[in-house]
Motif scaffolding. Structure first.
Motif, PDB file in Angstrom:
ATOM      1  N   VAL A 177       0.846  -1.199   0.000  1.00  0.00           N
ATOM      2  CA  VAL A 177       0.000   0.000   0.000  1.00  0.00           C
ATOM      3  C   VAL A 177       0.877   1.242   0.000  1.00  0.00           C
ATOM      4  CG1 VAL A 177      -0.181   0.142   2.516  1.00  0.00           C
ATOM      5  CG2 VAL A 177      -1.996   1.113   1.122  1.00  0.00           C
ATOM      6  N   VAL A 178       0.375   2.291  -0.652  1.00  0.00           N
ATOM      7  CA  VAL A 178       0.968   3.625  -0.578  1.00  0.00           C
ATOM      8  C   VAL A 178      -0.086   4.572  -0.026  1.00  0.00           C
ATOM      9  CG1 VAL A 178       1.767   5.608  -1.940  1.00  0.00           C
ATOM     10  CG2 VAL A 178       2.689   3.336  -2.385  1.00  0.00           C
ATOM     11  N   ILE A 179       0.311   5.406   0.944  1.00  0.00           N
ATOM     12  CA  ILE A 179      -0.570   6.412   1.537  1.00  0.00           C
ATOM     13  C   ILE A 179       0.043   7.775   1.226  1.00  0.00           C
ATOM     14  CG2 ILE A 179      -1.658   7.241   3.662  1.00  0.00           C
ATOM     15  CD1 ILE A 179      -1.247   4.418   4.813  1.00  0.00           C
ATOM     16  N   PRO A 180      -0.372   8.412   0.117  1.00  0.00           N
ATOM     17  CA  PRO A 180       0.235   9.686  -0.264  1.00  0.00           C
ATOM     18  C   PRO A 180      -0.444  10.874   0.405  1.00  0.00           C
ATOM     19  CG  PRO A 180      -1.270   8.972  -1.967  1.00  0.00           C
ATOM     20  CD  PRO A 180      -1.307   7.911  -0.895  1.00  0.00           C
ATOM     21  N   HIS A 181       0.362  11.857   0.800  1.00  0.00           N
ATOM     22  CA  HIS A 181      -0.152  13.147   1.244  1.00  0.00           C
ATOM     23  C   HIS A 181      -0.339  14.008  -0.005  1.00  0.00           C
ATOM     24  CE1 HIS A 181       1.470  13.011   5.663  1.00  0.00           C
ATOM     25  NE2 HIS A 181       0.906  11.879   5.296  1.00  0.00           N
ATOM     26  N   LEU A 182      -1.572  14.360  -0.300  1.00  0.00           N
ATOM     27  CA  LEU A 182      -1.900  15.070  -1.540  1.00  0.00           C
ATOM     28  C   LEU A 182      -2.299  16.517  -1.243  1.00  0.00           C
ATOM     29  CD1 LEU A 182      -3.925  12.221  -3.304  1.00  0.00           C
ATOM     30  CD2 LEU A 182      -1.518  12.829  -3.649  1.00  0.00           C
ATOM     31  N   GLY A 183      -3.249  17.048  -2.003  1.00  0.00           N
ATOM     32  CA  GLY A 183      -3.821  18.362  -1.743  1.00  0.00           C
ATOM     33  C   GLY A 183      -3.246  19.511  -2.535  1.00  0.00           C
ATOM     34  N   GLY A 184      -2.027  19.347  -3.071  1.00  0.00           N
ATOM     35  CA  GLY A 184      -1.438  20.470  -3.788  1.00  0.00           C
ATOM     36  C   GLY A 184      -1.379  21.722  -2.933  1.00  0.00           C
ATOM     37  N   THR A 185      -0.896  21.581  -1.701  1.00  0.00           N
ATOM     38  CA  THR A 185      -0.847  22.691  -0.751  1.00  0.00           C
ATOM     39  C   THR A 185      -0.063  23.860  -1.330  1.00  0.00           C
ATOM     40  OG1 THR A 185      -0.794  21.018   0.989  1.00  0.00           O
ATOM     41  CG2 THR A 185      -0.333  23.296   1.633  1.00  0.00           C
ATOM     42  N   ARG A 186      -0.632  25.069  -1.194  1.00  0.00           N
ATOM     43  CA  ARG A 186       0.036  26.278  -1.680  1.00  0.00           C
ATOM     44  C   ARG A 186       0.587  27.077  -0.505  1.00  0.00           C
ATOM     45  NH1 ARG A 186       1.631  26.864  -6.691  1.00  0.00           N
ATOM     46  NH2 ARG A 186       1.285  29.122  -6.583  1.00  0.00           N
ATOM     47  N   ALA A 187       1.867  27.424  -0.588  1.00  0.00           N
ATOM     48  CA  ALA A 187       2.517  28.244   0.432  1.00  0.00           C
ATOM     49  C   ALA A 187       3.667  28.996  -0.218  1.00  0.00           C
ATOM     50  CB  ALA A 187       3.031  27.379   1.580  1.00  0.00           C
ATOM     51  N   LEU A 188       3.824  30.238   0.153  1.00  0.00           N
ATOM     52  CA  LEU A 188       4.908  31.071  -0.366  1.00  0.00           C
ATOM     53  C   LEU A 188       4.883  31.154  -1.893  1.00  0.00           C
ATOM     54  CD1 LEU A 188       7.745  29.681   1.950  1.00  0.00           C
ATOM     55  CD2 LEU A 188       6.426  31.787   2.278  1.00  0.00           C
ATOM     56  N   GLY A 189       3.685  30.986  -2.471  1.00  0.00           N
ATOM     57  CA  GLY A 189       3.536  31.062  -3.921  1.00  0.00           C
ATOM     58  C   GLY A 189       3.893  29.787  -4.656  1.00  0.00           C
ATOM     59  N   PHE A 190       4.147  28.692  -3.925  1.00  0.00           N
ATOM     60  CA  PHE A 190       4.558  27.441  -4.548  1.00  0.00           C
ATOM     61  C   PHE A 190       3.647  26.297  -4.089  1.00  0.00           C
ATOM     62  CE2 PHE A 190       8.342  30.061  -4.485  1.00  0.00           C
ATOM     63  CZ  PHE A 190       8.934  29.818  -5.724  1.00  0.00           C
ATOM     64  N   THR A 191       3.645  25.234  -4.879  1.00  0.00           N
ATOM     65  CA  THR A 191       2.978  24.000  -4.477  1.00  0.00           C
ATOM     66  C   THR A 191       3.967  23.175  -3.663  1.00  0.00           C
ATOM     67  OG1 THR A 191       1.538  23.971  -6.407  1.00  0.00           O
ATOM     68  CG2 THR A 191       1.889  21.869  -5.289  1.00  0.00           C
ATOM     69  N   VAL A 192       3.587  22.827  -2.413  1.00  0.00           N
ATOM     70  CA  VAL A 192       4.546  22.220  -1.496  1.00  0.00           C
ATOM     71  C   VAL A 192       4.137  20.817  -1.037  1.00  0.00           C
ATOM     72  CG1 VAL A 192       5.408  24.460  -0.729  1.00  0.00           C
ATOM     73  CG2 VAL A 192       3.513  23.387   0.517  1.00  0.00           C
ATOM     74  N   THR A 193       3.011  20.295  -1.555  1.00  0.00           N
ATOM     75  CA  THR A 193       2.699  18.867  -1.417  1.00  0.00           C
ATOM     76  C   THR A 193       2.186  18.390  -2.773  1.00  0.00           C
ATOM     77  OG1 THR A 193       0.395  19.184  -0.720  1.00  0.00           O
ATOM     78  CG2 THR A 193       2.069  19.104   1.020  1.00  0.00           C
ATOM     79  N   MET A 194       2.118  17.095  -2.961  1.00  0.00           N
ATOM     80  CA  MET A 194       1.712  16.559  -4.250  1.00  0.00           C
ATOM     81  C   MET A 194       0.274  16.956  -4.603  1.00  0.00           C
ATOM     82  SD  MET A 194       3.397  12.716  -4.272  1.00  0.00           S
ATOM     83  CE  MET A 194       2.983  12.352  -2.557  1.00  0.00           C
ATOM     84  N   ASP A 195       0.088  17.424  -5.823  1.00  0.00           N
ATOM     85  CA  ASP A 195      -1.260  17.630  -6.353  1.00  0.00           C
ATOM     86  C   ASP A 195      -1.699  16.344  -7.058  1.00  0.00           C
ATOM     87  OD1 ASP A 195       0.211  17.640  -8.719  1.00  0.00           O
ATOM     88  OD2 ASP A 195      -0.102  19.777  -9.112  1.00  0.00           O
ATOM     89  N   GLY A 196      -2.841  16.388  -7.751  1.00  0.00           N
ATOM     90  CA  GLY A 196      -3.346  15.192  -8.399  1.00  0.00           C
ATOM     91  C   GLY A 196      -2.382  14.602  -9.412  1.00  0.00           C
ATOM     92  N   ARG A 197      -1.744  15.458 -10.199  1.00  0.00           N
ATOM     93  CA  ARG A 197      -0.805  14.962 -11.214  1.00  0.00           C
ATOM     94  C   ARG A 197       0.406  14.310 -10.559  1.00  0.00           C
ATOM     95  NH1 ARG A 197       3.756  16.858 -12.816  1.00  0.00           N
ATOM     96  NH2 ARG A 197       3.402  18.887 -11.811  1.00  0.00           N
ATOM     97  N   GLN A 198       0.980  14.957  -9.557  1.00  0.00           N
ATOM     98  CA  GLN A 198       2.159  14.386  -8.903  1.00  0.00           C
ATOM     99  C   GLN A 198       1.808  13.099  -8.152  1.00  0.00           C
ATOM    100  OE1 GLN A 198       4.803  17.050  -6.738  1.00  0.00           O
ATOM    101  NE2 GLN A 198       3.861  18.807  -7.740  1.00  0.00           N
ATOM    102  N   GLY A 199       0.618  13.065  -7.554  1.00  0.00           N
ATOM    103  CA  GLY A 199       0.193  11.840  -6.884  1.00  0.00           C
ATOM    104  C   GLY A 199       0.100  10.679  -7.857  1.00  0.00           C
ATOM    105  N   ALA A 200      -0.425  10.944  -9.070  1.00  0.00           N
ATOM    106  CA  ALA A 200      -0.490   9.896 -10.091  1.00  0.00           C
ATOM    107  C   ALA A 200       0.913   9.489 -10.537  1.00  0.00           C
ATOM    108  CB  ALA A 200      -1.313  10.382 -11.275  1.00  0.00           C
TER     109      ALA A 200
END
Length: 272
Positions: A194-217
């Motif tokens: 199993v893989v449990i990814p932290h997703l959400g595409g968190t935005r901070a300081l003008g950047f994406t700092v957690t995986m969004d849908g594309r990166q999760g895939a």
């Protein structure tokens, strides 16, 4: 490395989802809590560097509902992963397995049983003839130099062993952006259940700092788990990529394995 051996009935593995990245994991005889976040809807978490985020949902787990814990697994010290309620209410004698930076900070708060891991370092728990092996996996909480402005983060590979043989193996990504180097998880640890990814595409300081849908895939394609259980995608107002982005991206690529979307408060098996 060899694939995990078939499980015995005593080695069942389940996840109860508390919201955000908080899960209660029962791995054979072991019970772990991940990234304890108990803030209520409307409360705010401070992320440092003048950044705040507001919780949009109610948590499904509170400290009074927790069973006895063998350990707490903390990916990094952000207030949406370890909040003021956790500091106030969790037993300061419970071992906390985390990064070196987070261990130092929690030690100053009175948590006296921290285990600080460097990348690829292992820590083991033993009970009733079983071993739970935890391997720290390096993460990057943002692209390039942005990661240096945010707390150090680690993912974790969890392996349940009996008689020296792995019966189950899972990977929790922690708050990281996708990097091809995460393929080392397979090279160093072996195939995953199993893989449990932290997703959400968190935005901070003008950047994406957690995986969004594309990166999760991208991660699913890279690690090829039979089961993926996404977390960390809609609980705070800094999330910019909802769960549907990830599900659609995985479906469009015909990526391998099954996606199990778990409801807050729901308990599911982590076996294929």
């Amino acid at each position: 490395m060899a694939a995990p051996t078939p499980p015995s009935p005593a080695d069942d593995v389940t996840l109860t989802f508390g919201g955000n990245a908080t899960t209660l994991l029962r791995l054979g005889p072991f019970t772990l809590l991940t990234d304890p976040n108990f803030l209520h809807r409307g409360q705010r978490a401070y992320l440092g560097k003048g950044l705040w985020t507001k919780r949009l949902t109610e948590p499904a787990l509170q400290p009074t509902q927790l069973p006895a814990l063998d350990s707490i697994l903390l990916s990094h010290l952000h207030a949406d992963h370890w909040d003021r309620i956790a500091t106030r209410t969790l037993d300061r004698g419970t071992p906390v397995i985390t990064t070196q930076a987070a261990a130092r900070a929690l030690g100053r708060r009175g948590f006296r049983e921290t285990v600080d891991l460097t990348p690829w370092q292992r820590h083991e728990l033993t009970r009733d003839g079983a071993t739970l092996r935890i391997t720290s996996v390096p993460g990057a909480h943002g692209p390039g130099p942005v990661a240096k402005l945010l707390p150090p983060v680690m993912g974790s590979v969890l392996e349940l062993l009996r008689d020296g043989e792995v019966g189950w193996r899972g990977y929790i990504s922690g708050d990281t952006v996708f990097r091809p180097e995460l393929g080392e998880v397979l090279e160093r640890c072996g195939p995953l259940d199993v893989v449990i990814p932290h997703l959400g595409g968190t935005r901070a300081l003008g950047f994406t700092v957690t995986m969004d849908g594309r990166q999760g895939a991208d991660l699913v394609e890279l690690l090829k788990p039979p089961v993926t259980v996404p977390v960390h995608y809609d609980d705070y107002d800094r999330f910019a990529s909802p769960l549907g982005d990830f599900v659609r991206e995985v479906a469009a690529r015909r990526a391998p394995g099954e996606i199990r979307a778990v409801l807050r408060g729901e308990t599911i098996s982590l076996r294929a």
